[in-house]
Design an enzyme around this catalytic site. Structure first.
Site, PDB file in Angstrom:
ATOM      1  N   CYS A  91       0.812  -1.237   0.000  1.00  0.00           N
ATOM      2  CA  CYS A  91       0.000   0.000   0.000  1.00  0.00           C
ATOM      3  C   CYS A  91       0.844   1.286   0.000  1.00  0.00           C
ATOM      4  O   CYS A  91       1.929   1.312   0.578  1.00  0.00           O
ATOM      5  CB  CYS A  91      -0.934   0.087   1.206  1.00  0.00           C
ATOM      6  SG  CYS A  91      -2.135  -1.236   1.331  1.00  0.00           S
TER       7      CYS A  91
HETATM    8  N1  GLN Z   1      -2.747  -5.216   5.597  1.00  0.00           N
HETATM    9  C1  GLN Z   1      -3.526  -4.174   4.974  1.00  0.00           C
HETATM   10  C2  GLN Z   1      -4.499  -4.719   3.962  1.00  0.00           C
HETATM   11  O1  GLN Z   1      -4.426  -5.849   3.582  1.00  0.00           O
HETATM   12  C3  GLN Z   1      -2.653  -3.110   4.368  1.00  0.00           C
HETATM   13  C4  GLN Z   1      -1.850  -3.674   3.229  1.00  0.00           C
HETATM   14  C5  GLN Z   1      -0.647  -2.885   2.806  1.00  0.00           C
HETATM   15  O2  GLN Z   1      -0.152  -1.933   3.407  1.00  0.00           O
HETATM   16  N2  GLN Z   1      -0.121  -3.357   1.743  1.00  0.00           N
HETATM   17  O3  GLN Z   1      -5.333  -3.983   3.520  1.00  0.00           O
END
Ligand code: GLN
Length: 250
Positions: free
Chosen positions: A2
């Site tokens: 993300c």
């Molecule tokens: N773990 C969170 C999700 O799956 C954020 C993922 C991330 O930062 N890549 O939405």
């Protein structure tokens, strides 16, 4: 893992903030530079929240941001002085769904999480059990990010200072899941709070505007990297940085 961003400043179009910069969030969805926590692209959905005179509104989709021409049109037509946006790379095992995409919302608040809570859900089950049952029944999605939001939201609803709510939640989560990555963004449209715990974050501060982003959106040398395990408290023209008091190390 993300990528996310907050903008506070004079009204600007969503396109100018997110799509047009050479390395803006739009580009970071398929060509991020710093995926230190894993993953390659941020294609599992996206969300943009912005403030109108009647409060925050959101546009979220469970598709890659580049696959939604409607967002380009909306982005050119919509201006705002406070924006929180995120592109998502879903953690393995977590649902790819609009409801799992940041920003999460509650009253004046918009929230986003970049990272992961290892051992989910078992590692944080006891922490979750401290929440009122109704908070768990109304969790936005069965994800680590939605639980983090529920924990912070509970503190905000109890009147906690937002920085304290974030720092306290990070301390609690690191105590039970020490290898968690917890880069969080929170705004009420006037101020912003951001944490670094395991991922990159940079700030570009101007005279009357401020951007906090996972990665610099352009080559402006004024972008400043935020050190790990810190809390940023920002307004349009100023920000402060303080070390998070966490007893564990990643
Ligand atoms: N773990 C969170 C999700 O799956 C954020 C993922 C991330 O930062 N890549 O939405």
């Amino acid at each position: 893992m993300c990528r996310h961003q907050i903008y506070l400043g004079p009204p600007a179009s969503l396109a100018a903030l997110l799509i047009d910069p050479p390395h803006g969030l739009y580009r970071q969805s398929w060509a991020p530079r710093d995926m230190r926590g894993g993953g390659t692209v941020n294609a599992d959905g996206f969300g943009v929240g912005w403030y109108t005179p009647s409060g925050p509104v959101r546009y979220r989709r469970a598709t890659p941001i580049w696959a939604d021409p409607g967002f380009v049109e909306l982005g050119r037509a919509t201006t705002a002085g406070a924006v929180l946006a995120a592109v998502r790379s879903a953690t393995t095992g977590m649902p790819v769904a609009e409801a799992a995409c940041a920003p999460f919302i509650d009253g004046p608040w918009l929230f986003s999480h970049n990272g992961v809570v290892p051992g989910w859900p078992h590692s944080v089950a006891e922490l979750a059990a401290r929440l009122p049952v109704t908070d768990l029944l109304t969790l936005d999605a069965p994800t680590d990010s939605a639980l983090l939001w529920a924990l912070i939201r509970r503190r905000l609803r109890s009147g906690a200072d937002p920085g304290t709510a974030i720092a306290g939640t990070i301390t609690d989560v690191l105590a039970v899941a020490p290898r968690s990555r917890l880069n969080l963004l929170l705004t009420d449209g006037r101020r912003a709070w951001a944490s670094t715990a395991g991922h990159s974050l940079s700030i570009l501060a101007g005279a009357d505007r401020l951007t906090i982003a996972s990665e610099p959106a352009d080559d402006d040398p004024a972008w400043t990297a935020v050190p790990d395990r810190h809390l940023v408290v920002a307004e349009r023209s100023t920000y402060t940085l303080e070390a998070l008091c966490t007893s564990t190390s990643s």
